[in-house]
Scaffold this motif. Sequence first.
Motif, PDB file in Angstrom:
ATOM      1  N   GLN A  95      48.827  32.363  37.597  1.00 37.85           N
ATOM      2  CA  GLN A  95      49.231  33.572  38.317  1.00 37.85           C
ATOM      3  C   GLN A  95      48.810  34.820  37.547  1.00 37.85           C
ATOM      4  OE1 GLN A  95      50.426  33.364  41.357  1.00 37.85           O
ATOM      5  NE2 GLN A  95      50.627  31.129  41.313  1.00 37.85           N
ATOM      6  N   SER A  96      48.882  35.964  38.232  1.00 38.01           N
ATOM      7  CA  SER A  96      48.308  37.192  37.674  1.00 38.01           C
ATOM      8  C   SER A  96      49.059  37.763  36.472  1.00 38.01           C
ATOM      9  CB  SER A  96      48.206  38.261  38.762  1.00 38.01           C
ATOM     10  OG  SER A  96      47.143  37.951  39.627  1.00 38.01           O
ATOM     11  N   ALA A  97      50.379  37.818  36.535  1.00 38.34           N
ATOM     12  CA  ALA A  97      51.101  38.480  35.432  1.00 38.34           C
ATOM     13  C   ALA A  97      50.856  37.744  34.128  1.00 38.34           C
ATOM     14  CB  ALA A  97      52.587  38.545  35.737  1.00 38.34           C
ATOM     15  N   THR A 239      39.369  41.519  45.048  1.00 42.95           N
ATOM     16  CA  THR A 239      38.893  40.139  45.155  1.00 42.95           C
ATOM     17  C   THR A 239      40.052  39.165  45.401  1.00 42.95           C
ATOM     18  OG1 THR A 239      38.769  40.415  42.740  1.00 42.95           O
ATOM     19  CG2 THR A 239      36.694  40.136  43.902  1.00 42.95           C
ATOM     20  N   ASP A 240      41.148  39.374  44.696  1.00 43.40           N
ATOM     21  CA  ASP A 240      42.304  38.496  44.885  1.00 43.40           C
ATOM     22  C   ASP A 240      42.906  38.682  46.276  1.00 43.40           C
ATOM     23  OD1 ASP A 240      44.078  36.507  43.706  1.00 43.40           O
ATOM     24  OD2 ASP A 240      45.631  38.062  43.772  1.00 43.40           O
ATOM     25  N   TYR A 241      42.895  39.920  46.766  1.00 44.17           N
ATOM     26  CA  TYR A 241      43.421  40.187  48.110  1.00 44.17           C
ATOM     27  C   TYR A 241      42.599  39.467  49.170  1.00 44.17           C
ATOM     28  CZ  TYR A 241      46.960  43.642  46.980  1.00 44.17           C
ATOM     29  OH  TYR A 241      48.095  44.260  46.533  1.00 44.17           O
ATOM     30  N   GLY A 243      40.887  36.875  48.788  1.00 45.26           N
ATOM     31  CA  GLY A 243      41.169  35.445  48.638  1.00 45.26           C
ATOM     32  C   GLY A 243      42.449  35.045  49.344  1.00 45.26           C
ATOM     33  N   HIS A 244      43.517  35.840  49.140  1.00 41.19           N
ATOM     34  CA  HIS A 244      44.790  35.530  49.796  1.00 41.19           C
ATOM     35  C   HIS A 244      44.675  35.653  51.312  1.00 41.19           C
ATOM     36  CE1 HIS A 244      47.180  34.874  46.277  1.00 41.19           C
ATOM     37  NE2 HIS A 244      46.893  36.054  45.762  1.00 41.19           N
ATOM     38  N   LYS A 245      43.864  36.593  51.756  1.00 43.60           N
ATOM     39  CA  LYS A 245      43.698  36.786  53.200  1.00 43.60           C
ATOM     40  C   LYS A 245      42.683  35.817  53.795  1.00 43.60           C
ATOM     41  CE  LYS A 245      44.971  41.660  53.849  1.00 43.60           C
ATOM     42  NZ  LYS A 245      46.337  41.376  54.189  1.00 43.60           N
ATOM     43  N   ASP A 281      41.683  36.115  35.862  1.00 44.52           N
ATOM     44  CA  ASP A 281      42.962  35.516  35.454  1.00 44.52           C
ATOM     45  C   ASP A 281      43.200  34.150  36.083  1.00 44.52           C
ATOM     46  OD1 ASP A 281      43.070  36.762  37.932  1.00 44.52           O
ATOM     47  OD2 ASP A 281      44.969  37.801  37.565  1.00 44.52           O
ATOM     48  N   HIS A 282      42.538  33.906  37.202  1.00 44.04           N
ATOM     49  CA  HIS A 282      42.711  32.631  37.922  1.00 44.04           C
ATOM     50  C   HIS A 282      41.717  32.611  39.070  1.00 44.04           C
ATOM     51  CE1 HIS A 282      44.627  35.042  41.000  1.00 44.04           C
ATOM     52  NE2 HIS A 282      45.422  35.553  40.071  1.00 44.04           N
ATOM     53  N   GLY A 283      41.505  31.438  39.622  1.00 41.26           N
ATOM     54  CA  GLY A 283      40.643  31.337  40.791  1.00 41.26           C
ATOM     55  C   GLY A 283      41.391  31.716  42.056  1.00 41.26           C
ATOM     56  N   ASN A 284      40.637  32.081  43.081  1.00 43.07           N
ATOM     57  CA  ASN A 284      41.215  32.356  44.393  1.00 43.07           C
ATOM     58  C   ASN A 284      40.098  32.534  45.419  1.00 43.07           C
ATOM     59  OD1 ASN A 284      42.558  33.207  46.675  1.00 43.07           O
ATOM     60  ND2 ASN A 284      43.658  34.884  45.712  1.00 43.07           N
ATOM     61  N   MET A 285      39.327  33.609  45.268  1.00 47.15           N
ATOM     62  CA  MET A 285      38.340  33.964  46.280  1.00 47.15           C
ATOM     63  C   MET A 285      37.223  32.939  46.450  1.00 47.15           C
ATOM     64  SD  MET A 285      35.507  36.756  46.478  1.00 47.15           S
ATOM     65  CE  MET A 285      35.870  38.439  46.886  1.00 47.15           C
ATOM     66  N   ARG A 292      46.245  30.217  48.662  1.00 50.08           N
ATOM     67  CA  ARG A 292      46.799  30.385  47.318  1.00 50.08           C
ATOM     68  C   ARG A 292      45.697  30.487  46.261  1.00 50.08           C
ATOM     69  NH1 ARG A 292      50.835  25.680  46.242  1.00 50.08           N
ATOM     70  NH2 ARG A 292      48.998  24.482  46.754  1.00 50.08           N
ATOM     71  N   HIS A 293      46.133  30.721  45.026  1.00 54.87           N
ATOM     72  CA  HIS A 293      45.200  30.666  43.900  1.00 54.87           C
ATOM     73  C   HIS A 293      44.670  29.242  43.766  1.00 54.87           C
ATOM     74  CE1 HIS A 293      47.506  34.258  41.924  1.00 54.87           C
ATOM     75  NE2 HIS A 293      46.830  34.600  43.000  1.00 54.87           N
ATOM     76  N   THR A 294      43.637  29.082  42.938  1.00 56.25           N
ATOM     77  CA  THR A 294      43.104  27.751  42.682  1.00 56.25           C
ATOM     78  C   THR A 294      43.239  27.434  41.191  1.00 56.25           C
ATOM     79  OG1 THR A 294      40.864  28.371  42.026  1.00 56.25           O
ATOM     80  CG2 THR A 294      41.311  28.256  44.413  1.00 56.25           C
TER      81      THR A 294
END
Length: 333
Positions: A95-97, A239-241, A243-245, A281-285, A292-294
Amino acid sequence: MAWIAASARRRGFNSKNFNPSQSSELNMRVLFIFLDGIGLGENDPAINPFVRVEMPHLRKLLGGSTFLYEAAPCESKRATLLAVDASLGVEGLPQSATGQAVLLSGRNIPAELGYHYGPKPNRAVAATLQDGGLFGRFTKAGKKAALLNAYPPRYFDGIDSGKRLYSSIPLAVTNAGLSLFTKDDFFAGRALAADFTGQGWREFLGFPETQILDPRDAGIKLSALASQYDFAFFEYWATDYAGHKQDMKWALEQLEVFDNVLDGLLDAWNDDEGLIVLTSDHGNMEDLSVRRHTANPVPALVIGEQKTRQEFTQNMKDITQIAPAIWNAVIND
Ligand SMILES: [Zn+2]
């Protein structure tokens, strides 16, 4: 040997710390480009925008490769690309934090806490950034550090009213005693818009007078701003947004813009003076089949002079190793 003398002058060398075997190690500046939620994924055009998008400048940089799992490790004339682990041996998706706190502290914070956490830091994550992470350490060491993003007035309103929490990166910056760049800094050219071009300031943030930068010019600007600091950081979160969308169109548009930013940045950047480090920080897009993230590894893209790059990426396996490598590149004692 002229380059040794030049580097000696730059570093304030003295006989005490002179070590000929390390004489190639110069005091480098580092530009850290943080792309939120970018992993190295599969070569599958159905789910991965990096397969569909052209990104000619990234491909040229990587000798024909792009951000795919199968492309790493990759060593080209100007860059090294590694796949680094962001899960850090802790169950669940990164996760991001926590991920951003790892990137700024070099600590395995998910392992210390027993979980990944985000998007905004809870009290335990915030406590790990009390010293300001790299921003704090560099400032204490007398180095110049900055987060190059400009924040709009409504961001500060949200923070001041308690409605909005800092994410890990601005939290580290403010804990280091540094100021976040404001609207005035943005209009004075001291900071960059979070979308590189400033389009968001004009269209969504209520500043129709904003001068839109061509992405390539934004890359040149990013290089110029970074050259004023020993450690400069730029955060790109859209980029994370995307990915979530699970928004392929938006993802492709972002990557095209970024590729042109990269073009300007690479033209303007002097490899002998600094490293560009791009990571996440993590995969997603890279996998739009899931919201979700990957757990995919993330890219560690290091651009700069070959020997410095090799030292930077030596035995690099996961995102805890980024911060110490940046510290060593800049401080080099
Ligand atoms: Zn996310």
